[in-house]
Write a protein that holds these residues in place. Sequence first.
Motif, PDB file in Angstrom:
ATOM      1  N   GLU A  20     -10.841   2.549  34.948  1.00  0.00           N
ATOM      2  CA  GLU A  20     -11.896   1.789  34.918  1.00  0.00           C
ATOM      3  C   GLU A  20     -11.637   0.217  35.334  1.00  0.00           C
ATOM      4  O   GLU A  20     -12.541  -0.434  36.040  1.00  0.00           O
ATOM      5  CB  GLU A  20     -12.608   1.692  33.773  1.00  0.00           C
ATOM      6  N   MET A  21     -10.470  -0.320  35.038  1.00  0.00           N
ATOM      7  CA  MET A  21     -10.297  -1.785  34.958  1.00  0.00           C
ATOM      8  C   MET A  21     -10.143  -1.983  36.617  1.00  0.00           C
ATOM      9  O   MET A  21     -10.453  -2.852  37.371  1.00  0.00           O
ATOM     10  CB  MET A  21      -8.980  -2.061  34.370  1.00  0.00           C
TER      11      MET A  21
ATOM     12  N   HIS B  81     -17.637  -7.127  46.249  1.00  0.00           N
ATOM     13  CA  HIS B  81     -18.614  -8.319  46.164  1.00  0.00           C
ATOM     14  C   HIS B  81     -18.347  -9.454  46.656  1.00  0.00           C
ATOM     15  O   HIS B  81     -19.213 -10.225  47.609  1.00  0.00           O
ATOM     16  CB  HIS B  81     -18.992  -8.374  44.661  1.00  0.00           C
TER      17      HIS B  81
ATOM     18  N   ALA C 223     -11.136   0.010  39.160  1.00  0.00           N
ATOM     19  CA  ALA C 223     -12.705   0.244  39.487  1.00  0.00           C
ATOM     20  C   ALA C 223     -13.128  -1.069  39.355  1.00  0.00           C
ATOM     21  O   ALA C 223     -14.080  -1.569  40.623  1.00  0.00           O
ATOM     22  CB  ALA C 223     -13.241   1.481  39.081  1.00  0.00           C
ATOM     23  N   SER C 224     -13.321  -1.843  38.450  1.00  0.00           N
ATOM     24  CA  SER C 224     -13.715  -3.156  38.571  1.00  0.00           C
ATOM     25  C   SER C 224     -13.310  -4.096  39.168  1.00  0.00           C
ATOM     26  O   SER C 224     -14.051  -4.904  39.915  1.00  0.00           O
ATOM     27  CB  SER C 224     -13.885  -3.602  36.827  1.00  0.00           C
ATOM     28  N   LEU C 225     -11.908  -4.175  39.420  1.00  0.00           N
ATOM     29  CA  LEU C 225     -11.227  -5.032  40.068  1.00  0.00           C
ATOM     30  C   LEU C 225     -11.875  -4.718  41.777  1.00  0.00           C
ATOM     31  O   LEU C 225     -12.197  -5.532  42.429  1.00  0.00           O
ATOM     32  CB  LEU C 225      -9.859  -4.860  40.330  1.00  0.00           C
TER      33      LEU C 225
ATOM     34  N   ALA D 241      -7.676  -9.813  37.387  1.00  0.00           N
ATOM     35  CA  ALA D 241      -7.546  -8.505  36.537  1.00  0.00           C
ATOM     36  C   ALA D 241      -6.449  -8.693  35.319  1.00  0.00           C
ATOM     37  O   ALA D 241      -5.424  -9.461  36.025  1.00  0.00           O
ATOM     38  CB  ALA D 241      -7.372  -7.556  37.302  1.00  0.00           C
TER      39      ALA D 241
ATOM     40  N   GLN E  38     -14.490  -3.331  42.851  1.00  0.00           N
ATOM     41  CA  GLN E  38     -16.092  -3.633  42.947  1.00  0.00           C
ATOM     42  C   GLN E  38     -16.105  -5.442  43.140  1.00  0.00           C
ATOM     43  O   GLN E  38     -17.095  -5.821  43.934  1.00  0.00           O
ATOM     44  CB  GLN E  38     -17.017  -3.247  41.640  1.00  0.00           C
ATOM     45  N   ASP E  39     -15.188  -5.905  42.304  1.00  0.00           N
ATOM     46  CA  ASP E  39     -15.410  -7.359  42.373  1.00  0.00           C
ATOM     47  C   ASP E  39     -14.772  -7.750  43.706  1.00  0.00           C
ATOM     48  O   ASP E  39     -15.614  -8.773  44.218  1.00  0.00           O
ATOM     49  CB  ASP E  39     -14.343  -8.132  41.415  1.00  0.00           C
TER      50      ASP E  39
END
Length: 354
Positions: A336-337, A347, A339-341, A312, A343-344
């Motif tokens: 949002e960044m 996963h 949130a993306s981290l 990130a 989610q990553d």
Amino acid sequence: MLTHEEIMKALKHVEDPELHKSIVDLNMVRNIEIDGSNVELEVVLTISGCPLKARIKEDVESSLKGIGASNVSLTFGSMTADERAALTKTLKQNATTETGMPNMLRTDSGVRFIAVTSGKGGVGKSTVTVNLATALARMGKKVGILDADIYGFSIPAMMEVKQKPTMIDKTAIPVISNGVKIMSMGFFTENNNPVMWRGPMLNKWIQNFLTNTHWGELDYLLLDLPPGTGDVAIDVAAMIPQSREIIVTTPHNVASYVASRAGAMAKHTKHEVLGIVENMSYYEEQDGSRNYLFGKGGGDMLAHQLESEVIARIPFAKREENNHSNVYDEDSLTGEMFASLAQDLVHREQVLRN
């Protein structure tokens, strides 16, 4: 006419908001009196000044009126010292193994530990911790933060927590903010006084935070470590060998150079490095151009040294993104960044388990 059994069944779904267990299972419901559709009862609290008493009252009344009670008269009492001691014993039995080790530290506990560390202070390590934890909680994960930065604790202030943890005998109930359970040395000092301890005392408090805190069910426990490679980082590595690490740096080459030591220590203690978070990567101007205030390349250099990757790049946040809070709004660019981290990372965990 309502029956005692119907009332207890309805109240089975009412939880103590701190312990997150049924008030029936905790033996908190006493002295039920029924007169037609009128119900009188007493709820015995763990402590007399329970800060969430109003919520319990609302939930009890709602549950009983949902089964036909027209009037609910509720009084509150408090547990005796012996009852609190018995409750503490039960909580610890459920939370620890026969050897006294917290169940959450068992490799099959299902709790994922993520230590957030850095080489030096001032790079936004705690900001990354609170926003990653909040992003995971927004995804529906059960998340806790252990503020292991004993000397430089900042999590309570950053998450705007004013109250202290409820204590049931010597067991602490974490404070919850933004859906995240929090435990910190900051709760146990007065007027922001400094902590002046040496290694053995630090180790003792980290163990207390793990053993004598009722964390309940967790999917993730994030540990905000002190910067550098001192006693706390060494103790955490020994206590939680399955922990993975995120290393925070800025793009500045000096910050990156210092952070490489923390990464080297993670590898030495056989902690997997999940990746590098490059904080304060740039400032986005109104026209969309990027101003690299701290230079460029620090995160990439650190990732290369540690055979890892930058997971990130977090920009300087604009004032309107978080309304003067350290937790970024969910729909902001920085939010949002994170949130993306989150989610990553979820996963990655799923891939590892499969």
